[in-house]
Design a protein around this motif. Structure first.
Motif, PDB file in Angstrom:
ATOM      1  N   ILE A  51     -32.502  33.295  71.973  1.00  0.00           N
ATOM      2  CA  ILE A  51     -33.582  31.790  71.714  1.00  0.00           C
ATOM      3  C   ILE A  51     -34.409  31.055  70.996  1.00  0.00           C
ATOM      4  O   ILE A  51     -33.903  32.076  69.799  1.00  0.00           O
ATOM      5  N   GLY A  55     -35.023  25.835  71.557  1.00  0.00           N
ATOM      6  CA  GLY A  55     -35.617  26.482  73.432  1.00  0.00           C
ATOM      7  C   GLY A  55     -34.264  26.687  74.498  1.00  0.00           C
ATOM      8  O   GLY A  55     -33.992  26.918  75.506  1.00  0.00           O
ATOM      9  N   THR A  68     -37.388  37.186  81.282  1.00  0.00           N
ATOM     10  CA  THR A  68     -37.561  35.986  80.767  1.00  0.00           C
ATOM     11  C   THR A  68     -38.019  35.949  78.709  1.00  0.00           C
ATOM     12  O   THR A  68     -38.660  36.999  78.788  1.00  0.00           O
ATOM     13  N   SER A  70     -39.509  34.272  75.298  1.00  0.00           N
ATOM     14  CA  SER A  70     -39.989  32.763  75.354  1.00  0.00           C
ATOM     15  C   SER A  70     -40.473  33.088  73.590  1.00  0.00           C
ATOM     16  O   SER A  70     -39.678  34.392  73.333  1.00  0.00           O
ATOM     17  N   ARG A  71     -40.704  32.662  73.066  1.00  0.00           N
ATOM     18  CA  ARG A  71     -41.400  32.213  71.613  1.00  0.00           C
ATOM     19  C   ARG A  71     -42.168  30.780  71.189  1.00  0.00           C
ATOM     20  O   ARG A  71     -42.881  30.216  72.121  1.00  0.00           O
ATOM     21  N   ASP A  72     -43.232  31.366  70.866  1.00  0.00           N
ATOM     22  CA  ASP A  72     -44.438  30.275  69.878  1.00  0.00           C
ATOM     23  C   ASP A  72     -43.908  30.050  68.319  1.00  0.00           C
ATOM     24  O   ASP A  72     -44.373  31.238  67.415  1.00  0.00           O
TER      25      ASP A  72
END
Length: 120
Positions: A51, A55, A68, A70-72
């Motif tokens: 990712i 995004g 899935t 995702s990242r912060d």
């Protein structure tokens, strides 16, 4: 120095779920790509998912629809939610980041790996 700390691996039955996390810290900035690779004994390391900071996501065909990513960005953390796990998902999973390291420019860094074992 760059540190990647992975967590969340373990043993799960087929059909179960696990969530991997990886926190990047140290002397790395402007992290663009973050992701996960995996390696089974005797096989080459392969892409699982990546990712970008914006995004954009890439998945391997073998995990599409089940995993899935995702990242912060504020926490320099990347996650991998793994559902409907199969025995063939059994591997060591490695966190990967690509960013700016003052001593060597833009470069990649790898975590130490976390074992995921899926029993049938």
């Amino acid at each position: 120095q760059v540190q990647l700390v992975e967590s969340g691996g373990g043993l799960v039955q087929a059909g179960g779920s696990l969530r991997l996390s990886c926190v990047a810290s140290g002397n790395i900035f402007n992290i663009n790509h973050m992701g996960w690779y995996r390696q089974a004994p005797g096989k080459q390391r392969e892409l699982v998912a990546t990712i970008t900071r914006a995004g954009m996501i890439t998945y391997s065909d073998s995990v599409k629809g089940r995993f899935t990513i995702s990242r912060d960005n504020a926490k320099n953390t990347v996650y991998l939610q793994m559902n409907s796990l199969k025995p063939e998902d059994t591997c060591v999973y490695y966190c990967y980041v690509y960013g700016f390291v003052p001593s060597r420019g833009f470069s990649d860094a790898w975590g130490q790996g976390t074992q995921v074992t899926v029993s049938s």
